[in-house]
Design a protein around this motif. Sequence first.
Motif, mmCIF file in Angstrom:
data_model
loop_
_atom_site.group_PDB
_atom_site.id
_atom_site.type_symbol
_atom_site.label_atom_id
_atom_site.label_comp_id
_atom_site.label_asym_id
_atom_site.label_seq_id
_atom_site.Cartn_x
_atom_site.Cartn_y
_atom_site.Cartn_z
ATOM 1 N N PRO A 105 -12.495 0.415 5.642
ATOM 2 C CA PRO A 105 -12.393 1.782 5.150
ATOM 3 C C PRO A 105 -13.648 2.185 4.404
ATOM 4 C CG PRO A 105 -11.172 0.327 3.721
ATOM 5 C CD PRO A 105 -11.670 -0.521 4.879
ATOM 6 N N ARG A 106 -13.894 3.487 4.320
ATOM 7 C CA ARG A 106 -15.000 3.999 3.516
ATOM 8 C C ARG A 106 -14.686 3.697 2.056
ATOM 9 N NH1 ARG A 106 -15.979 9.492 1.731
ATOM 10 N NH2 ARG A 106 -14.122 10.111 2.861
ATOM 11 N N SER A 107 -15.674 3.291 1.311
ATOM 12 C CA SER A 107 -15.460 2.858 -0.060
ATOM 13 C C SER A 107 -16.327 3.647 -1.011
ATOM 14 C CB SER A 107 -15.784 1.370 -0.201
ATOM 15 O OG SER A 107 -15.779 0.964 -1.546
ATOM 16 N N THR A 108 -15.856 3.776 -2.253
ATOM 17 C CA THR A 108 -16.684 4.384 -3.274
ATOM 18 C C THR A 108 -17.821 3.463 -3.682
ATOM 19 O OG1 THR A 108 -15.253 3.455 -4.973
ATOM 20 C CG2 THR A 108 -14.779 5.696 -4.246
ATOM 21 N N GLY A 127 -3.722 11.501 10.725
ATOM 22 C CA GLY A 127 -2.281 11.472 10.553
ATOM 23 C C GLY A 127 -1.706 10.082 10.417
ATOM 24 N N LEU A 128 -2.508 9.127 9.920
ATOM 25 C CA LEU A 128 -2.028 7.759 9.795
ATOM 26 C C LEU A 128 -1.008 7.594 8.677
ATOM 27 C CD1 LEU A 128 -5.283 5.688 10.428
ATOM 28 C CD2 LEU A 128 -3.261 5.822 11.869
ATOM 29 N N ASP A 129 -1.004 8.501 7.730
ATOM 30 C CA ASP A 129 0.068 8.478 6.745
ATOM 31 C C ASP A 129 0.361 9.903 6.306
ATOM 32 O OD1 ASP A 129 -2.542 7.324 4.901
ATOM 33 O OD2 ASP A 129 -1.469 9.084 4.149
ATOM 34 N N GLU A 130 1.470 10.070 5.600
ATOM 35 C CA GLU A 130 1.995 11.402 5.338
ATOM 36 C C GLU A 130 1.269 12.140 4.217
ATOM 37 O OE1 GLU A 130 3.640 8.575 5.035
ATOM 38 O OE2 GLU A 130 4.352 8.407 2.973
ATOM 39 N N GLY A 131 0.397 11.457 3.486
ATOM 40 C CA GLY A 131 -0.275 12.129 2.390
ATOM 41 C C GLY A 131 -1.249 13.202 2.826
ATOM 42 N N ASN A 132 -1.877 12.994 3.993
ATOM 43 C CA ASN A 132 -2.862 13.932 4.536
ATOM 44 C C ASN A 132 -3.993 14.223 3.557
ATOM 45 O OD1 ASN A 132 -1.555 14.280 7.054
ATOM 46 N ND2 ASN A 132 -0.141 15.750 6.124
ATOM 47 N N THR A 133 -4.287 13.263 2.690
ATOM 48 C CA THR A 133 -5.399 13.417 1.747
ATOM 49 C C THR A 133 -6.596 12.552 2.125
ATOM 50 O OG1 THR A 133 -4.583 11.641 0.306
ATOM 51 C CG2 THR A 133 -3.814 13.892 -0.166
ATOM 52 N N GLY A 134 -6.399 11.639 3.063
ATOM 53 C CA GLY A 134 -7.470 10.712 3.399
ATOM 54 C C GLY A 134 -7.622 9.596 2.387
ATOM 55 N N ARG A 135 -6.586 9.367 1.574
ATOM 56 C CA ARG A 135 -6.665 8.324 0.542
ATOM 57 C C ARG A 135 -5.411 7.458 0.571
ATOM 58 N NH1 ARG A 135 -7.714 13.098 -2.227
ATOM 59 N NH2 ARG A 135 -5.647 13.002 -3.228
ATOM 60 N N ARG A 136 -5.624 6.159 0.499
ATOM 61 C CA ARG A 136 -4.550 5.199 0.294
ATOM 62 C C ARG A 136 -4.975 4.252 -0.822
ATOM 63 N NH1 ARG A 136 -3.185 2.498 6.151
ATOM 64 N NH2 ARG A 136 -2.410 4.334 7.257
ATOM 65 N N GLU A 141 -8.630 3.029 -0.116
ATOM 66 C CA GLU A 141 -9.038 3.163 1.279
ATOM 67 C C GLU A 141 -9.225 4.644 1.582
ATOM 68 O OE1 GLU A 141 -6.883 -0.744 3.289
ATOM 69 O OE2 GLU A 141 -5.960 1.221 3.524
ATOM 70 N N TRP A 142 -10.357 4.958 2.155
ATOM 71 C CA TRP A 142 -10.660 6.343 2.537
ATOM 72 C C TRP A 142 -10.655 6.436 4.054
ATOM 73 C CZ3 TRP A 142 -11.455 10.055 -1.226
ATOM 74 C CH2 TRP A 142 -11.643 9.582 -2.538
ATOM 75 N N LEU A 143 -9.946 7.418 4.584
ATOM 76 C CA LEU A 143 -9.892 7.594 6.027
ATOM 77 C C LEU A 143 -9.859 9.080 6.338
ATOM 78 C CD1 LEU A 143 -6.224 6.991 7.096
ATOM 79 C CD2 LEU A 143 -7.000 6.269 4.863
ATOM 80 N N ASP A 144 -10.028 9.391 7.580
ATOM 81 C CA ASP A 144 -10.028 10.782 8.015
ATOM 82 C C ASP A 144 -8.616 11.337 7.919
ATOM 83 O OD1 ASP A 144 -10.157 13.215 9.306
ATOM 84 O OD2 ASP A 144 -11.295 12.484 11.025
ATOM 85 N N PRO A 145 -8.375 12.359 7.086
ATOM 86 C CA PRO A 145 -7.006 12.881 6.944
ATOM 87 C C PRO A 145 -6.448 13.463 8.229
ATOM 88 C CG PRO A 145 -8.582 14.302 5.811
ATOM 89 C CD PRO A 145 -9.326 13.058 6.207
ATOM 90 N N SER A 146 -7.314 13.822 9.176
ATOM 91 C CA SER A 146 -6.827 14.426 10.417
ATOM 92 C C SER A 146 -6.200 13.405 11.358
ATOM 93 C CB SER A 146 -7.972 15.146 11.134
ATOM 94 O OG SER A 146 -8.945 14.228 11.600
ATOM 95 N N TRP A 157 0.834 -1.204 0.000
ATOM 96 C CA TRP A 157 0.000 0.000 0.000
ATOM 97 C C TRP A 157 0.866 1.250 0.000
ATOM 98 C CZ3 TRP A 157 0.004 3.831 3.699
ATOM 99 C CH2 TRP A 157 0.484 3.526 4.969
ATOM 100 N N TRP A 158 0.263 2.330 -0.466
ATOM 101 C CA TRP A 158 0.946 3.626 -0.497
ATOM 102 C C TRP A 158 -0.084 4.728 -0.325
ATOM 103 C CZ3 TRP A 158 0.135 0.390 -4.586
ATOM 104 C CH2 TRP A 158 -0.656 0.874 -5.632
ATOM 105 N N PRO A 159 0.311 5.862 0.279
ATOM 106 C CA PRO A 159 -0.599 6.996 0.406
ATOM 107 C C PRO A 159 -0.748 7.694 -0.938
ATOM 108 C CG PRO A 159 1.551 7.569 1.278
ATOM 109 C CD PRO A 159 1.620 6.113 0.918
#
Length: 326
Positions: free
Chosen positions: A317-320, A268-277, A261-266, A217-219
């Motif tokens: 995770p939240r999904s499309t 801080g689980l990964d460095e992208g801060n976009t809420g997307r992996r 994978e959609w997550l809350d960007p706040s 996986w990657w952000p």
Amino acid sequence: MSTAGFHDGERAVQHLAGFSDAADRLQGMLQPPHLGGGLGAALRARSFAVLTARDHDQALWVSPISAEADLLVADSTTLKVNAIPANSDPLHTLPVPQQVGLLAIDLGTRRRIRVNGHLTSSADDHMTIAADQAFGNCPSYIQQRHLRTPPRFTHHTDPAPERAHSTDGRALGDEHIDLITKADTFFLGTTHPTRGADASHKGGDPGFVRVDTGEIWWPDYAGNNLFNSLGNITVDPTTALLFIDFTTGRTLHLTGEAKIEWLDPSTGLDEGNTGRRVRFMPHLVRQGRISVRGDLLGHSPHNPGVIRTATRVAGPPRSTGPVTDP
């Protein structure tokens, strides 16, 4: 077939990411292309590209192509590629016709152009693509490298083809994991049932790609807001990855399935801060070798610092959800 405008998968991701209006302003980039003028000159200046296509077993791969001069010669809506993937590459021979995606990239100047269309011919030393889309991307996250490309690939010194082996995800070898987790660059191949294949570049500081219990996986860092790759994955999870060791020329090709994978960007689980992996499950793995070598000149100033403690998100995770584009 019309390729103008965004398809439903791209629209779904743009909406979830909150960039629908921004994407609308860029939709003109997806109009049918003309490969003359400045775009044709830029393509002709490239000596390195990657190609997303299917092999004779219909497996999707993304593969490197290189030549010192005249690798890409454009004429109106046709692109002649004066090279083919190496003998050890899963796309060394290509079925014709098929939908393909090509990314022409200059790592030294951090410039890249995507060309998507139909493969209309393939021979021992060249192929031809009828372009449906062609557009440039920004220089963000491209690590600056000086590539050394031979005049023409010497196939007699190229290793023999390696048979692709299947994996349940937990069968990635230590050498695979080492290459993946040290990478600062990889190439992503995706596909859509009517819009065709696409090739894109992903970059970050070493360690931005993780291996987690056999999955990769990657952000998803902030980009051009088109979401071509993520839009394709939303419709069709079939995905291919290419990792290159530019010091040795070793290549690692993987084909499998990906999901967003959609997550809350706040959080801080990964460095992208976009809420997307993007999480990828490999199904087939191939190794190869290219004669191109590259010297690292510097990492992109846009790279976020890698968060070493980033792990799998807790819970689903939240999904499309499934998206179809008839």
